[in-house]
Design an enzyme around this catalytic site. Structure first.
Site, PDB file in Angstrom:
ATOM      1  N   LYS A  80       2.724   0.287  22.166  1.00 52.21           N
ATOM      2  CA  LYS A  80       3.769   1.314  22.253  1.00 52.21           C
ATOM      3  C   LYS A  80       3.154   2.707  22.254  1.00 52.21           C
ATOM      4  CE  LYS A  80       7.636  -1.293  20.491  1.00 52.21           C
ATOM      5  NZ  LYS A  80       8.737  -1.399  19.531  1.00 52.21           N
TER       6      LYS A  80
ATOM      7  N   GLY B  27       2.462   4.846  11.256  1.00 53.94           N
ATOM      8  CA  GLY B  27       3.819   4.942  11.792  1.00 53.94           C
ATOM      9  C   GLY B  27       4.876   4.753  10.720  1.00 53.94           C
TER      10      GLY B  27
ATOM     11  N   ARG C 169       0.824  -1.213   0.000  1.00 48.86           N
ATOM     12  CA  ARG C 169       0.000   0.000   0.000  1.00 48.86           C
ATOM     13  C   ARG C 169       0.857   1.262   0.000  1.00 48.86           C
ATOM     14  NH1 ARG C 169      -5.298   0.577   1.738  1.00 48.86           N
ATOM     15  NH2 ARG C 169      -4.870   2.758   1.338  1.00 48.86           N
TER      16      ARG C 169
ATOM     17  N   LYS D  57      -5.990 -11.444  16.757  1.00 41.24           N
ATOM     18  CA  LYS D  57      -5.908 -10.423  17.804  1.00 41.24           C
ATOM     19  C   LYS D  57      -6.439 -10.869  19.160  1.00 41.24           C
ATOM     20  CE  LYS D  57      -4.270  -7.183  15.062  1.00 41.24           C
ATOM     21  NZ  LYS D  57      -2.953  -6.590  15.227  1.00 41.24           N
TER      22      LYS D  57
ATOM     23  N   ARG E  54      -7.576  -4.101  14.841  1.00 42.60           N
ATOM     24  CA  ARG E  54      -8.254  -4.326  13.574  1.00 42.60           C
ATOM     25  C   ARG E  54      -8.993  -5.654  13.744  1.00 42.60           C
ATOM     26  NH1 ARG E  54      -6.650  -6.996   9.687  1.00 42.60           N
ATOM     27  NH2 ARG E  54      -4.575  -7.353  10.533  1.00 42.60           N
TER      28      ARG E  54
ATOM     29  N   ARG F 207     -11.494  -6.621   6.184  1.00 44.47           N
ATOM     30  CA  ARG F 207     -11.734  -7.881   5.468  1.00 44.47           C
ATOM     31  C   ARG F 207     -13.085  -8.528   5.814  1.00 44.47           C
ATOM     32  NH1 ARG F 207      -5.815 -10.365   7.163  1.00 44.47           N
ATOM     33  NH2 ARG F 207      -4.693  -8.446   6.774  1.00 44.47           N
TER      34      ARG F 207
ATOM     35  N   ASP G 175      44.127 -29.860  -1.400  1.00 49.45           N
ATOM     36  CA  ASP G 175      43.277 -30.704  -0.571  1.00 49.45           C
ATOM     37  C   ASP G 175      42.451 -31.564  -1.540  1.00 49.45           C
ATOM     38  OD1 ASP G 175      41.635 -31.581   1.629  1.00 49.45           O
ATOM     39  OD2 ASP G 175      40.104 -30.187   0.882  1.00 49.45           O
ATOM     40  N   TYR G 176      41.844 -32.636  -1.050  1.00 50.88           N
ATOM     41  CA  TYR G 176      41.112 -33.493  -1.982  1.00 50.88           C
ATOM     42  C   TYR G 176      39.593 -33.284  -1.897  1.00 50.88           C
ATOM     43  CZ  TYR G 176      39.337 -37.524  -4.422  1.00 50.88           C
ATOM     44  OH  TYR G 176      38.631 -38.313  -5.289  1.00 50.88           O
TER      45      TYR G 176
HETATM   46  C1  GDG Z   1       1.518  -4.979  11.010  1.00 45.95           C
HETATM   47  C2  GDG Z   1       1.675  -6.128  11.984  1.00 45.95           C
HETATM   48  C3  GDG Z   1       3.125  -4.645  13.366  1.00 45.95           C
HETATM   49  C4  GDG Z   1      -5.970   1.465  15.026  1.00 45.95           C
HETATM   50  N1  GDG Z   1      -7.230   1.890  15.129  1.00 45.95           N
HETATM   51  C5  GDG Z   1      -7.261   3.146  14.664  1.00 45.95           C
HETATM   52  C6  GDG Z   1      -5.984   3.503  14.299  1.00 45.95           C
HETATM   53  N2  GDG Z   1      -5.192   2.434  14.532  1.00 45.95           N
HETATM   54  C7  GDG Z   1      -3.744   2.406  14.311  1.00 45.95           C
HETATM   55  C8  GDG Z   1      -2.979   2.252  15.593  1.00 45.95           C
HETATM   56  C9  GDG Z   1      -1.692   1.624  15.129  1.00 45.95           C
HETATM   57  C10 GDG Z   1      -2.112   0.828  13.891  1.00 45.95           C
HETATM   58  O1  GDG Z   1      -3.399   1.279  13.531  1.00 45.95           O
HETATM   59  C11 GDG Z   1      -2.184  -0.651  14.161  1.00 45.95           C
HETATM   60  O2  GDG Z   1      -0.925  -1.088  14.460  1.00 45.95           O
HETATM   61  P1  GDG Z   1      -0.496  -2.617  14.583  1.00 45.95           P
HETATM   62  O3  GDG Z   1       0.833  -2.717  15.234  1.00 45.95           O
HETATM   63  O4  GDG Z   1      -1.583  -3.387  15.221  1.00 45.95           O
HETATM   64  O5  GDG Z   1      -0.225  -3.080  13.106  1.00 45.95           O
HETATM   65  P2  GDG Z   1      -0.811  -3.405  11.664  1.00 45.95           P
HETATM   66  O6  GDG Z   1      -0.755  -2.147  10.885  1.00 45.95           O
HETATM   67  O7  GDG Z   1      -2.105  -4.083  11.724  1.00 45.95           O
HETATM   68  O8  GDG Z   1       0.219  -4.490  11.022  1.00 45.95           O
HETATM   69  C12 GDG Z   1       1.945  -5.613  13.376  1.00 45.95           C
HETATM   70  C13 GDG Z   1       2.928  -3.568  12.328  1.00 45.95           C
HETATM   71  O9  GDG Z   1       2.654  -4.109  11.042  1.00 45.95           O
HETATM   72  C14 GDG Z   1       4.167  -2.708  12.198  1.00 45.95           C
HETATM   73  O10 GDG Z   1       5.260  -3.427  11.775  1.00 45.95           O
HETATM   74  O11 GDG Z   1       3.217  -4.049  14.643  1.00 45.95           O
HETATM   75  O12 GDG Z   1       2.226  -6.685  14.230  1.00 45.95           O
HETATM   76  O13 GDG Z   1       0.524  -6.953  11.973  1.00 45.95           O
HETATM   77  O14 GDG Z   1      -0.765   2.589  14.749  1.00 45.95           O
HETATM   78  O15 GDG Z   1      -2.827   3.490  16.206  1.00 45.95           O
HETATM   79  N3  GDG Z   1      -5.658   4.724  13.821  1.00 45.95           N
HETATM   80  C15 GDG Z   1      -6.666   5.639  13.705  1.00 45.95           C
HETATM   81  N4  GDG Z   1      -7.931   5.312  14.028  1.00 45.95           N
HETATM   82  C16 GDG Z   1      -8.281   4.113  14.512  1.00 45.95           C
HETATM   83  O16 GDG Z   1      -9.442   3.859  14.801  1.00 45.95           O
HETATM   84  N5  GDG Z   1      -6.384   6.861  13.247  1.00 45.95           N
END
Ligand code: GDG
Length: 726
Positions: free
Chosen positions: A378, A30, A10, A277, A272, A310, A497-498
């Site tokens: 985090k 992030g 994406r 989860k 999600r 999904r 060496d062999y």
């Molecule tokens: C992968 C891996 C790994 C959630 N609800 C809302 C919202 N969020 C944001 C959170 C967080 C992000 O979504 C979810 O972060 P995850 O760590 O659960 O990761 P995924 O993007 O599903 O997927 C995972 C990650 O990649 C990074 O390497 O940690 O293990 O599966 O940032 O804050 N954001 C907003 N509204 C919401 O309702 N704006």
């Protein structure tokens, strides 16, 4: 100018359409923030799917133009591709297997075909912009084949790969019918990153068991390239979360929450919609809390956000229905007129609302069954500027390896989650602060920018290391230099060496007898005036004599215990004893009895335990055990325990190929000295020979030798070029 190309499924952008006009909204995720410092610079670029099906060519051109202005480049996917590549292979095959839910996996040939085709589509678009000297950083499980596909087109380009979801244990990974192709694709990268050490270990294990690769520590040697596999736990934009608590909009929302919930304690849960989860288990734990601790009725609220995802896929739809049902049941069972135990939202919220919740919630409950990292945990920690609040975290989330001051739970243990909530509700403030401070310092230091910098720096280092190795490979230029030196000299000695150097590695040691081609080559080389050829092997002297005694060669057998000049007889190195064999043989026999496929080779002054036919993994395990036992018994006996290629050899310390080779140099004054070998014992020769000698390691780059060649085929080729000047 050299550029960096980021590639992910994406693009970090949301596209919306109204009346044929497209508007772009950069995403706040992030990863987008962390990589923003890279892709927005100069002519760098981020390539990926814009997340929406746009079929009309004119519309595509319009959107492409808009995207190019912000350094993004789209890969448009058709509905069919979205169904089979994305929903299909990525999310119905790889996702469940990689998250240890193999029962949910579908292994459809049509999914795989689409996955392959779409990876190729990405490759073709990358090829349009990539130039020699560029760096490419590929992200995640949707693009596992891409590193290999690019490598095939541009062998020299620098490629990094990072996987955001877990890498499963070999036992699960092997279930995938296309496992070898997937690994080959990934190994096109130079540096491969995972969130945790376990993922890294699992990958290395799967690679070494499925492909003919060599792994040593965290380096995989594959197709003559060294690929480094390392752990890079991903961080978040710490400052953004820490500062957000002061934002007026967030402060207002916190105030609203306070008015709504009064003195109620808030337990926050954000995910999600996904079966990985642990949402249902979390609901069960909360129900158990209210059942076992009625004192919390009316006082504690579970604030649960599930972000739609999904939900056209049957398993996800079922999960959603089941969550609805359980939330309904719990609320119906425990609610009072003024209080609902669960506030459940099936939608996403603006960032400010999330931040307000992170700031307000007493507890954050993060209990995935499996999660690559988990950023929510985090983000909660970073938001707690007062250092209070409690994080309950599943041990199955990558984040649990860093956030060790959370209350760590097994997400399958419902009772333990309930107890953790009780502990969190009763945790004294100083204890909360102690834990939160520790976690905040970790999340602050290992933030997203640190992560990006660490990965990119390491990728550069790996590329440097590879370049240094390439310089040592005998290429056309160095081959010419070797030939020049050889033909300009008068008295030459070549140590060979062999096994593994002149012939291939055989599962059965007796099968590796010399072939007519090799005899012919050795005969020709030995007959050239001024040439002394020395076969220097670990094999016993009977075999060596039988195979080469009739040629014009000097022979050194059993690493130097037995020696023979061309016309002379075999003689032994003086002062050697074999009495120790009686004591050590039973130890090796015990290992052999416990390890199917292993066997002992007895030589005059050494004992060798072979495990080349033992099940992979078990052989290494037993070899380690045996090494430890043998070391204990050989101390003070003047013996040396040597690990080699699928062998462990015990021999007298006086026996050493290096010493033997040196003694040969005393016979005459040579103006050309060369040694070739593939084994650890050959390292003694490389180290012992004078500096001017040409030393060549076969099959590996890690060596004291000056040069290396890939295989015995290349050794023979080089030797053939020494037969005559043309
Ligand atoms: C992968 C891996 C790994 C959630 N609800 C809302 C919202 N969020 C944001 C959170 C967080 C992000 O979504 C979810 O972060 P995850 O760590 O659960 O990761 P995924 O993007 O599903 O997927 C995972 C990650 O990649 C990074 O390497 O940690 O293990 O599966 O940032 O804050 N954001 C907003 N509204 C919401 O309702 N704006």
């Amino acid at each position: 100018m050299r550029k960096t190309i980021i590639v992910s499924n994406r693009l970090p952008v949301k596209i919306s359409e109204t009346n044929g006009e497209y508007t772009l909204q950069p995403s706040e995720g992030g990863l987008a923030t962390g990589l923003g410092s890279i892709y927005r610079e100069g002519n760098n670029i981020w390539i990926g799917w814009p997340g929406q099906e746009i079929t009309d060519q004119k519309d595509q051109d319009k959107v492409t133009k808009q995207l190019r202005k912000i350094n993004l480049m789209p890969v448009y996917l058709t509905q069919d591709e979205i169904n089979n590549f994305y929903e299909g292979f990525s999310n119905e095959t790889l996702w469940p297997v990689f998250h240890y839910m193999a029962v949910y996996a579908h292994y459809e040939q049509s999914y795989w075909d689409a996955y392959y085709q779409v990876n190729k589509k990405f490759r073709d678009i990358i090829m349009k912009v990539a130039e020699p000297g560029d760096t490419i950083w590929i992200h995640d499980y949707q693009l596992l084949l891409l590193p290999g596909m690019i490598r095939a087109e541009m062998p020299e380009i620098s490629i990094g790969f990072f996987q955001h979801i877990p890498f499963p244990s070999f036992e699960l990974f092997r279930l995938i019918p296309w496992r070898a192709e997937i690994l080959e694709g990934m190994l096109g990268a130079d540096l491969m990153g995972f969130h945790t050490f376990d993922d890294t270990r699992h990958f290395l294990n799967a690679a070494s068991r499925i492909l003919p690769v060599n792994t040593s520590a965290n380096v995989v040697s594959y197709n003559d390239r060294a690929i480094v596999v390392e752990t890079f736990p991903m961080g978040i934009d710490y400052n953004k979360y820490a500062e957000m608590g002061k934002d007026p909009e967030v402060l207002q929302q916190v105030q609203n929450l306070r008015e709504n919930f009064g003195n109620d304690r808030l337990v926050l849960s954000i995910d999600r919609l996904d079966y990985s989860k642990g949402i249902l288990q979390r609901l069960q734990a909360f129900e158990l809390l209210l059942q076992l601790h009625p004192e919390y009725i009316g006082k504690v609220v579970l604030y649960m956000i599930v972000v739609p995802s999904r939900d056209q896929v049957p398993q996800y739809k079922e999960l959603r229905d089941e969550i609805d049902k359980q939330v309904g049941n719990i609320n119906a069972r425990f609610r009072t007129l003024a209080w609902h135990p669960i506030q459940y939202f099936y939608r996403s919220f603006p960032f400010e609302t999330l931040s307000a919740l992170y700031n307000f919630a007493d507890i954050c409950l993060v209990t995935p069954m499996r999660d690559g990292m988990n950023l929510v945990s985090k983000e909660y920690v970073a938001s707690r500027s007062n250092n209070d609040g409690v994080l309950i975290l599943s041990e199955m989330a990558g984040a649990s390896k860093e956030l060790i001051d959370a209350i760590i739970v097994n997400p399958n243990n419902i009772g333990a989650i309930t107890r953790a909530i009780v502990d969190a509700l009763n945790m004294p403030l100083p204890e909360q602060q102690r834990r939160m401070k520790q976690m905040r310092s970790v999340v602050s230091k290992f933030n997203i920018n640190h992560w990006v910098k660490l990965f990119m720096t390491r990728l550069q280092e790996v590329n440097e290391m590879q370049k240094n190795m390439l310089a040592r490979r005998v290429n056309q230029e160095t081959a010419v230099l070797i030939r020049q030196q050889y033909f300009n000299s008068k008295k030459r000695i070549i140590f060979l060496d062999y096994d593994g150097t002149l012939v291939g590695f055989q599962p059965n040691i007796d099968q590796a007898s010399p072939d007519p081609d090799l005899y012919q080559l050795l005969r020709e080389l030995a007959s050239i005036p001024g040439n002394d050829l020395v076969m220097i092997s670990g094999r016993n002297h009977e075999t060596l004599g039988e195979w080469f005694g009739h040629l014009d060669l000097d022979l050194i057998a059993e690493h130097g215990a037995w020696q023979k000049t061309k016309s002379g007889e075999w003689y032994q190195l003086p002062g050697l004893t074999d009495k120790w064999k009686k004591e050590l043989l039973p130890i090796m026999e015990l290992a052999t009895d416990r390890t199917p496929g292993s066997f002992i080779e007895e030589k005059s002054y050494s004992l060798v335990w072979h495990y080349r036919k033992v099940e992979s993994g078990l052989g290494e395990l037993r070899a380690n055990e045996l090494m430890n036992t043998l070391r204990y018994y050989t101390v003070e006996k003047g013996l040396q325990v040597l690990p080699g290629d699928k062998v462990i050899e015990v021999k007298n310390v006086e026996i050493n190929k290096g010493k033997a080779a040196l003694s040969w140099l005393n016979h005459k004054k040579y103006d050309f000295i060369m040694a070739m070998g593939d084994d650890v014992t050959d390292e003694d020769i490389f180290k012992a020979l004078p500096h001017k000698a040409i030393t060549i390691k076969v099959g590996s780059q890690v060596s004291a030798a000056q040069y290396y060649l890939r295989s015995y085929h290349e050794v023979r080729h080089l030797l053939r070029t020494l037969r005559n000047r043309e």
